[in-house]
Design an enzyme around this catalytic site. Structure first.
Site, PDB file in Angstrom:
ATOM      1  N   GLY A 188      18.019  16.093   6.209  1.00 22.07           N
ATOM      2  CA  GLY A 188      18.476  17.421   6.088  1.00 22.07           C
ATOM      3  C   GLY A 188      17.852  18.620   6.940  1.00 22.07           C
ATOM      4  O   GLY A 188      17.712  19.538   6.577  1.00 22.07           O
ATOM      5  N   HIS A 189      17.642  18.221   8.294  1.00 20.92           N
ATOM      6  CA  HIS A 189      16.937  19.181   8.985  1.00 20.92           C
ATOM      7  C   HIS A 189      16.936  18.493  10.548  1.00 20.92           C
ATOM      8  O   HIS A 189      17.699  17.665  10.639  1.00 20.92           O
ATOM      9  CB  HIS A 189      15.597  19.441   8.557  1.00 20.92           C
ATOM     10  CG  HIS A 189      14.818  18.155   8.498  1.00 20.92           C
ATOM     11  ND1 HIS A 189      14.481  17.265   9.452  1.00 20.92           N
ATOM     12  CD2 HIS A 189      14.307  17.533   7.246  1.00 20.92           C
ATOM     13  CE1 HIS A 189      13.686  16.349   8.788  1.00 20.92           C
ATOM     14  NE2 HIS A 189      13.338  16.420   7.480  1.00 20.92           N
ATOM     15  N   ALA A 190      16.486  19.374  11.352  1.00 19.96           N
ATOM     16  CA  ALA A 190      16.607  18.924  12.850  1.00 19.96           C
ATOM     17  C   ALA A 190      15.371  19.021  13.387  1.00 19.96           C
ATOM     18  O   ALA A 190      14.176  19.939  12.853  1.00 19.96           O
ATOM     19  CB  ALA A 190      17.774  19.700  13.904  1.00 19.96           C
ATOM     20  N   TYR A 191      15.005  18.419  14.661  1.00 22.37           N
ATOM     21  CA  TYR A 191      13.491  18.792  15.320  1.00 22.37           C
ATOM     22  C   TYR A 191      13.910  19.178  16.700  1.00 22.37           C
ATOM     23  O   TYR A 191      14.936  18.971  17.330  1.00 22.37           O
ATOM     24  CB  TYR A 191      12.896  17.461  15.435  1.00 22.37           C
ATOM     25  CG  TYR A 191      12.590  16.823  14.266  1.00 22.37           C
ATOM     26  CD1 TYR A 191      11.421  17.313  13.400  1.00 22.37           C
ATOM     27  CD2 TYR A 191      13.205  15.600  13.867  1.00 22.37           C
ATOM     28  CE1 TYR A 191      11.510  16.601  12.137  1.00 22.37           C
ATOM     29  CE2 TYR A 191      13.020  14.901  12.806  1.00 22.37           C
ATOM     30  CZ  TYR A 191      11.898  15.472  12.018  1.00 22.37           C
ATOM     31  OH  TYR A 191      11.898  14.581  10.568  1.00 22.37           O
TER      32      TYR A 191
END
Ligand code: TYD
Length: 139
Positions: free
Chosen positions: A49-52
């Protein structure tokens, strides 16, 4: 722009038990600087539930199965990982969510970058504006 893709890993079937292997820059298209695993996930929970911004990763179902949804800001795709000889390569700048873990599943994640909270994009709204900003700066 790279797309997420399944990479098939070598598998050595053996009556004594099977073996698969990963070598950096051979079966995974980056140098591995970190590796972590997610396990003992209670039913119904979601991880990720995130991005980099910079980090690239390879996700492998070492045991059991789970879904990985990947989203580049325009299109969302979902992969069910259930075999330890398949890895899902996730390029930088991809929103990703891991869910529907089967009992006793283990997700192994190989990462190209050291752990760095500044590299995280924590909300989908921030991710969408990051994607728009990237599109504006990279013709
Ligand atoms: P987090 O990235 O939020 O996990 P998920 O991808 O499932 O959302 O990390 C959970 C916790 O683990 C958080 O407190 C930070 C810690 N952590 C590290 O210390 N080092 C790492 O390399 C990772 C991936 C997490």
């Amino acid at each position: 722009m790279e797309a997420p893709r399944i990479i098939q890993l070598p598998k050595f079937f053996d009556r004594r038990g099977n073996l698969s292997v990963i070598e950096e820059m051979v079966n995974v298209p980056f140098e591995i600087s970190r590796c972590y695993w997610i396990y003992d996930v209670p039913g119904g929970e979601m991880r990720g539930g995130h991005a980099y911004r910079r980090n690239r990763e390879m996700i492998i179902a070492l045991s059991g199965s789970f879904d990985v949804a990947v989203d580049d800001g325009y299109e969302r795709r979902s992969f069910r990982l259930s075999r330890s000889y398949y890895g899902l390569y996730v390029p930088a700048g991809t929103w990703r969510e891991i869910s529907d873990f089967s009992t006793n599943s283990v997700a192994l994640i190989l990462a190209s970058e050291p752990y760095d909270t500044d590299d995280y994009i924590y909300t989908y709204k921030q991710f969408k504006s990051y994607v728009r900003q990237q599109a504006d700066t990279c013709p």
